[in-house]
Design an enzyme around this catalytic site. Sequence first.
Site, mmCIF file in Angstrom:
data_model
loop_
_atom_site.group_PDB
_atom_site.id
_atom_site.type_symbol
_atom_site.label_atom_id
_atom_site.label_comp_id
_atom_site.label_asym_id
_atom_site.label_seq_id
_atom_site.Cartn_x
_atom_site.Cartn_y
_atom_site.Cartn_z
ATOM 1 N N GLU A 172 68.128 143.587 122.106
ATOM 2 C CA GLU A 172 67.692 144.932 121.724
ATOM 3 C C GLU A 172 66.309 145.300 122.268
ATOM 4 O O GLU A 172 65.359 145.476 121.491
ATOM 5 C CB GLU A 172 67.681 145.076 120.195
ATOM 6 C CG GLU A 172 69.019 144.861 119.553
ATOM 7 C CD GLU A 172 69.049 145.304 118.078
ATOM 8 O OE1 GLU A 172 67.981 145.578 117.511
ATOM 9 O OE2 GLU A 172 70.149 145.385 117.521
ATOM 10 N N GLU A 352 76.510 142.254 117.271
ATOM 11 C CA GLU A 352 76.015 142.500 115.919
ATOM 12 C C GLU A 352 76.690 143.732 115.349
ATOM 13 O O GLU A 352 76.870 144.745 116.045
ATOM 14 C CB GLU A 352 74.491 142.753 115.888
ATOM 15 C CG GLU A 352 73.649 141.547 116.185
ATOM 16 C CD GLU A 352 72.148 141.821 116.002
ATOM 17 O OE1 GLU A 352 71.786 142.754 115.255
ATOM 18 O OE2 GLU A 352 71.369 141.096 116.630
HETATM 19 C C1 PNW Z 1 69.034 144.276 114.593
HETATM 20 N N1 PNW Z 1 68.217 150.669 114.050
HETATM 21 O O1 PNW Z 1 67.928 145.129 114.504
HETATM 22 C C2 PNW Z 1 68.459 142.924 114.969
HETATM 23 O O2 PNW Z 1 68.933 142.439 116.221
HETATM 24 C C3 PNW Z 1 68.585 141.895 113.907
HETATM 25 O O3 PNW Z 1 67.639 140.881 114.115
HETATM 26 C C4 PNW Z 1 68.448 142.543 112.558
HETATM 27 O O4 PNW Z 1 68.338 141.616 111.514
HETATM 28 C C5 PNW Z 1 69.654 143.446 112.376
HETATM 29 O O5 PNW Z 1 69.786 144.367 113.436
HETATM 30 C C6 PNW Z 1 69.649 144.217 111.054
HETATM 31 O O6 PNW Z 1 68.578 145.122 111.014
HETATM 32 C C7 PNW Z 1 68.069 146.511 114.369
HETATM 33 O O7 PNW Z 1 67.184 151.282 113.666
HETATM 34 C C8 PNW Z 1 66.967 147.220 113.932
HETATM 35 O O8 PNW Z 1 69.260 151.285 114.296
HETATM 36 C C9 PNW Z 1 67.017 148.594 113.842
HETATM 37 C C10 PNW Z 1 68.167 149.270 114.175
HETATM 38 C C11 PNW Z 1 69.285 148.568 114.602
HETATM 39 C C12 PNW Z 1 69.228 147.190 114.690
#
Ligand code: PNW
Length: 445
Positions: A172, A352
């Site tokens: 990401e 994910e």
């Molecule tokens: C991911 N959004 O982060 C990460 O890859 C993980 O480490 C994390 O624990 C998981 O999603 C849950 O949050 C994100 O704002 C953070 O859409 C933000 C977003 C999406 C994924």
Amino acid sequence: RTDAPPAGALRFPPGFGWGAATSAYQIEGAAKEDGRGESIWDTFSRTPGRTRNGDTGDVAADHYHRYAEDLDLMRDLGLHSYRFSISWPRVQADGTGAPNQRGLDFYRRLVDGLHERGIAPMATLFHWDLPQALQDAGGWESRDVAHRFADYAEIVFRALGDRVPVWLTVNEPKTVVQNGYLVGHHAPGRQDPDAAYLVAHHLHLAHGLAVAAHRATGAGRIGPALNLHPCYPADDSPEAARAARLHDGYENRLYLDPILTGRYPQDVLDDLGPDSRLVRGIRDGDLATISAPVDLLAVQYYTPYYLDGDGTSIPRWPTSQAPWQQIHPDGMYDILTRVTRDYGPIPLTVTENGLPTPDTLGADGTVDDARRVAFLRDHFAAAHRAVAAGVPLESYHVWSLLDNFEWDAGYDERWGLVYVDYQTQQRVLKRSAHWYRQVIAANGL
Ligand code: PNW
């Protein structure tokens, strides 16, 4: 139990891979052991006010010591694939120089343990835990850090390359850009838009240089891991359509296009302007490096965006315990079919997708996360529809195997299939884990 619908109603293709995902800083703990250096998440989480309750990953789910037990849980669930990340500061404490053998040995034990249990390892090289020493040298604003990343990747390929069939480069990049450098609620906690998009370029460069190192020294397949968000107009005005299109540029095409087409999206470059540090930071040859052919694309989907005419993001669906997450399973179908339509039939894996729920351990020793079961069922069904529409999706990884350190939200948000009692480090399979075991066994819903 009433969780199981009639068997075989939605059957996935033979050989479809069912998995679960984690990342190093979120589960490992053992922050000071076996020569591990400090990362920007150690610094950030230990800074007062940065994380909920001042939580840190110092202990987390203690996976570094309990990995064998966690491997047995994975086997118990019947997982085909396990996605984890490698901690750069365990491999190179300061992000440069000779490898730390004890750090590499941990991942070797983990990977061997997966193979012993018939589970395919999928390793992410960078899931946000940049060595602090490299941050002190400028972090991702420094182009040099992309080259340091390629050196680190080469060390890992040489140590584990023959035992890991799928590699992912940068997890990401968008979240680093947005949360790390725009909003500032992730490490390194900056609020500097001009720096943010230069960081995007250097993360892309890091990805491309790692792919080149993989072709020279690695084995197996490699690709990027991008979190994608379908961007819909909030109404049927032309202004909303335009806003949704530009938002799509910043959320999706800024990351997909350089890697898969070798070009930055022109609308985003125009919007940033010729004086932006991104535009000024692109050197001859960079886009050729960034767009080195990849073997697969890893997609992470959590939430859609709805844009009104002045570009404001409007909530449309109920949110989860994570305020940024609107629950919209059709978004999974939309983003998978769109990627295939716009970028060609590159093999896809969902690396994910998941939901936080306020789980508690019941007096009878069970954890009833019915909402996670419903969420996953609806998202699996949307992925199944995408496969039926011709999307070459080969596997699906639920975020997350274990409850863990959810970044700035600390331990408040529980995303796991498996409950972790942080007092005792006891693991308890949630209702969703028992349900997922049935899905895997039936290869469908
Ligand atoms: C991911 N959004 O982060 C990460 O890859 C993980 O480490 C994390 O624990 C998981 O999603 C849950 O949050 C994100 O704002 C953070 O859409 C933000 C977003 C999406 C994924």
